[in-house]
Enzyme design. Structure first.
Site, PDB file in Angstrom:
ATOM      1  N   ASP A  57       0.846  -1.194   0.000  1.00 17.56           N
ATOM      2  CA  ASP A  57       0.000   0.000   0.000  1.00 17.56           C
ATOM      3  C   ASP A  57       0.884   1.248   0.000  1.00 17.56           C
ATOM      4  O   ASP A  57       1.732   1.417   0.868  1.00 17.56           O
ATOM      5  CB  ASP A  57      -0.936  -0.008   1.214  1.00 17.56           C
ATOM      6  CG  ASP A  57      -2.154   0.875   0.989  1.00 17.56           C
ATOM      7  OD1 ASP A  57      -1.972   2.069   0.691  1.00 17.56           O
ATOM      8  OD2 ASP A  57      -3.279   0.365   1.106  1.00 17.56           O
ATOM      9  N   SER A 101      -7.145   4.232  -1.316  1.00 20.52           N
ATOM     10  CA  SER A 101      -6.918   2.789  -1.402  1.00 20.52           C
ATOM     11  C   SER A 101      -8.186   1.999  -1.684  1.00 20.52           C
ATOM     12  O   SER A 101      -8.110   0.886  -2.208  1.00 20.52           O
ATOM     13  CB  SER A 101      -6.300   2.263  -0.100  1.00 20.52           C
ATOM     14  OG  SER A 101      -4.992   2.733   0.019  1.00 20.52           O
ATOM     15  N   HIS A 332       2.133   8.232   5.477  1.00 19.56           N
ATOM     16  CA  HIS A 332       1.176   9.279   5.904  1.00 19.56           C
ATOM     17  C   HIS A 332       1.728  10.069   7.086  1.00 19.56           C
ATOM     18  O   HIS A 332       1.426  11.251   7.255  1.00 19.56           O
ATOM     19  CB  HIS A 332      -0.175   8.671   6.290  1.00 19.56           C
ATOM     20  CG  HIS A 332      -1.069   8.390   5.117  1.00 19.56           C
ATOM     21  ND1 HIS A 332      -1.524   9.377   4.279  1.00 19.56           N
ATOM     22  CD2 HIS A 332      -1.594   7.235   4.658  1.00 19.56           C
ATOM     23  CE1 HIS A 332      -2.290   8.840   3.340  1.00 19.56           C
ATOM     24  NE2 HIS A 332      -2.348   7.533   3.548  1.00 19.56           N
ATOM     25  N   HIS A 454      -1.382  11.007  -0.581  1.00 21.38           N
ATOM     26  CA  HIS A 454      -1.037  10.125  -1.707  1.00 21.38           C
ATOM     27  C   HIS A 454      -0.515  10.887  -2.912  1.00 21.38           C
ATOM     28  O   HIS A 454      -0.857  12.035  -3.128  1.00 21.38           O
ATOM     29  CB  HIS A 454      -2.284   9.347  -2.157  1.00 21.38           C
ATOM     30  CG  HIS A 454      -2.808   8.413  -1.123  1.00 21.38           C
ATOM     31  ND1 HIS A 454      -3.970   7.717  -1.288  1.00 21.38           N
ATOM     32  CD2 HIS A 454      -2.313   8.052   0.083  1.00 21.38           C
ATOM     33  CE1 HIS A 454      -4.183   6.955  -0.218  1.00 21.38           C
ATOM     34  NE2 HIS A 454      -3.190   7.156   0.633  1.00 21.38           N
TER      35      HIS A 454
HETATM   36 ZN    ZN Z   1      -3.188   5.945   2.332  1.00 26.53          ZN
END
Ligand code: ZN
Ligand code: NAG
Ligand code: NAG
Ligand code: NAG
Ligand code: NAG
Ligand code: NAG
Ligand code: NAG
Length: 520
Positions: A57, A101, A332, A454
């Site tokens: 991710d 996501s 993040h 992101h």
């Molecule tokens: Zn994220």
């Protein structure tokens, strides 16, 4: 002791010579080996009995490059970087240039691009539109559901809550990714079932053979709320882990429910068709902070090992999704070293999966859902620590790190206003005042926001095994679902495929017969 030191020193010298070679012969051999490898690549057109998809991710290409340098220097290759086939995926969603996501996992696993923050429902469903999401025509069937329909086993492993954005499109349909448990479903959307209940009560969730990750709070009611506003705590009095057990018992199925390292190591994988492991209230801890003792949390590799042991019992094959979710979480927070350590941990799990499977019958994919704004800057010397200072800026003479972010939270924003006499100027905090190689260090971000967010760049997809060559150029992200369906001959595709094959055979026979006859 002495000989240990000598060996260490010899290894150090060898390492310096090998990794920092500058002679022509070294480079020529490196390239010759690559060429030989490229010339040996063949297409594998077997049917993919098993499919494993790893999703790092937030693991964009710069995160992979940094992981490679961290693990072994610039010319090192991660295990999946040696896969024979690869491509790029365009990650935009139906409505956004830069996605989240939930919509990207939905694209990967259901074959359709959808709106940001929605799960497993098509783009006619706007975020929070519960009513529209109840229309069966909007609901997308996932690779996990397709695998089950094809008589295979299916399951997933995640380092996040099992109800989180990446795993949920495998089994749920929700107009909002935040509706993980009842407490976060707003009054206006009460007809919509929360994601945790869909996992335990609905198909394909209740047929999944492996569910491993975190998220006890979304499954088991508790009076104590988390202090994190993103973490839903169940309030309807239900205990969905108990309901899982009751459901399996009432159907006479062999199941195991585990909660820590000891239980995960000792459950009998030879006699388990359904494995649920919930190891944390919310997300699992970062790998470097996990307690490895019996009462602690398993690593991503431990979970992958257990998952494959259970899934491979099915003689028809299996589908497994593995998410390295803490790569994204650490990005993040602006903690690049943690993100890269998590990405390295996922590589360990890929190695294990490779060792446990055969490339003749298992399509193994490593990819990501979206990037982050991480960049690799300056002109650091070859062989430098990727987490160190790159150089002082020629503009303000203040040191900066090799890694930095585009957009970041307060800890990553390192500018301040300085007033001297009648002059006011913005200065940058000197990176060399901190230990930039620490797991706690926050790399600088150019723009301040609530957190690091992101990126919208392409992600890489690496593949090995049957039909891995279907990944060969710049693809749409939702193409992955279609390529996997083709490789594993699942769904309508398998029908169309066999029909087409029969048609070709018939036509060939006909032509042959005609030819034979005309000859006579
Ligand atoms: Zn994220
Ligand atoms: C499970 O099966 C494997 C392979 O048949 C065998 O090697 C292993 O000993 C078995 N484990 C248990 C706990 O029965
Ligand atoms: C494989 O999984 C499918 C779908 O869950 C199931 O119907 C089938 O019985 C399983 N087969 C074996 C041999 O376990
Ligand atoms: C992650 O960091 C920890 C702590 O420094 C280290 O022990 C571990 O080997 C790293 N993991 C990987 C896979 O490199
Ligand atoms: C920049 O960092 C390097 C390496 O950490 C250090 O040796 C040097 O003194 C620093 N220079 C400035 C101008 O802060
Ligand atoms: C600030 O002060 C200095 C000397 O005290 C003077 O030369 C300069 O013009 C002043 N600048 C401004 C913008 O007022
Ligand atoms: C640098 O160290 C200080 C003191 O430990 C800490 O408060 C600060 O957050 C660190 N800065 C960064 C960018 O990590």
């Amino acid at each position: 002791m002495r000989s240990d030191l000598v060996v260490t020193f010899a290894l150090f010298l060898l390492h310096s010579v090998v990794s920092l070679r500058t002679d022509q012969q070294y480079w020529k051999e490196l390239a010759k080996n690559e060429l030989e490898e490229a010339l040996q690549v063949k297409w594998n057109v077997n049917t993919a009995k098993n499919v494993i998809i790893f999703v790092g991710d937030g693991m964009g290409p710069n995160t992979v490059t940094a992981t490679r340098i961290y693990k072994g220097g610039e010319s090192h290759r991660l295990v999946y970087e040696k896969f024979p086939h690869m491509g790029l995926l365009k990650t935009y969603s139906a409505d956004k240039m830069v996605p989240d996501s939930a919509c990207t996992a939905s694209a990967l696993f259901t074959g359709v691009k959808i709106n940001k923050d929605t799960v497993g429902v098509d783009a006619s469903v706007k975020r929070k539109d519960c009513a529209r999401s109840l229309n069966p025509e909007t609901r997308l069937k996932s690779l996990a559901a397709e695998a089950l329909s094809a008589g295979k086993a299916a399951g997933f492993v995640t380092t996040m809550r099992v109800t989180h954005a990446t795993p949920s499109p495998l089994y749920a349909h929700s107009a909002d990714r935040l509706w993980e448990c009842d407490a976060f479903v707003p009054p206006a959307a009460q007809q919509c079932k929360d994601i945790a209940r869909q996992l335990i009560e609905d198909e394909p969730g209740r047929s999944l053979n492996v569910i491993l990750g975190g998220g006890r709070r979304t499954l088991v009611s508790s009076p104590d709320d988390s202090d994190n506003p993103w973490e839903c705590t169940r309030k309807d009095g239900r205990n969905l882990i108990e309901e899982y057990k009751k459901d399996k018992e009432s159907r006479g199925l062999k199941y195991s429910v585990v909660t820590n390292n000891r239980e995960l190591r000792s459950f009998n994988a030879n006699d388990t068709d359904y494995l649920m492991g919930i190891f944390a209230d919310s997300h699992l801890k970062y790998e470097y902070q996990k307690d490895k003792r019996p009462e602690g949390m398993p690593s991503i590799s431990d979970m992958v090992e257990a998952a494959i042991k259970v899934l491979r019992r099915n003689s028809t094959g299996y589908f497994l999704m593995v998410e390295g979710g803490n790569i994204d979480m650490a990005h993040h927070r602006g903690r690049a070293k943690v993100a890269i350590n998590e990405s390295a941990a996922m590589e360990e799990a890929v190695k294990l999966a490779l060792a446990m499977t055969d490339e003749e019958d298992t399509l193994l994919i490593v990819t990501s859902d979206h990037t982050h704004t991480l960049s690799i800057n300056g002109y650091p010397d070859r062989g430098s620590n990727i987490f160190s200072i790159a150089a002082p800026s020629t503009f303000d003479k203040v040191n900066y790190t090799t890694l930095s972010y585009g957009v970041g939270g307060p800890d990553s924003f390192q500018y301040y206003v300085k007033t001297e006499g009648n002059e006011t100027k913005v200065e940058r905090r000197d990176a060399s005042l901190n230990n930039t190689d620490s797991m706690d260090y926050h790399q600088i971000a150019a723009i301040r926001d609530v957190e690091n967010i992101h990126g919208g760049g392409d992600v890489t997809i690496y593949a090995r095994g049957p039909y891995a060559h279907l990944f060969h150029n710049v693809h749409e992200q939702h193409y992955v679902y279609h390529a996997v369906m083709y490789a594993a001959k699942m769904g309508a595709r398998s029908f169309a495929h066999s029909c087409a094959a029969s048609a070709v055979t018939l036509a060939t026979l006909l032509v042959f017969t005609l030819l034979v006859h005309s000859d006579r």
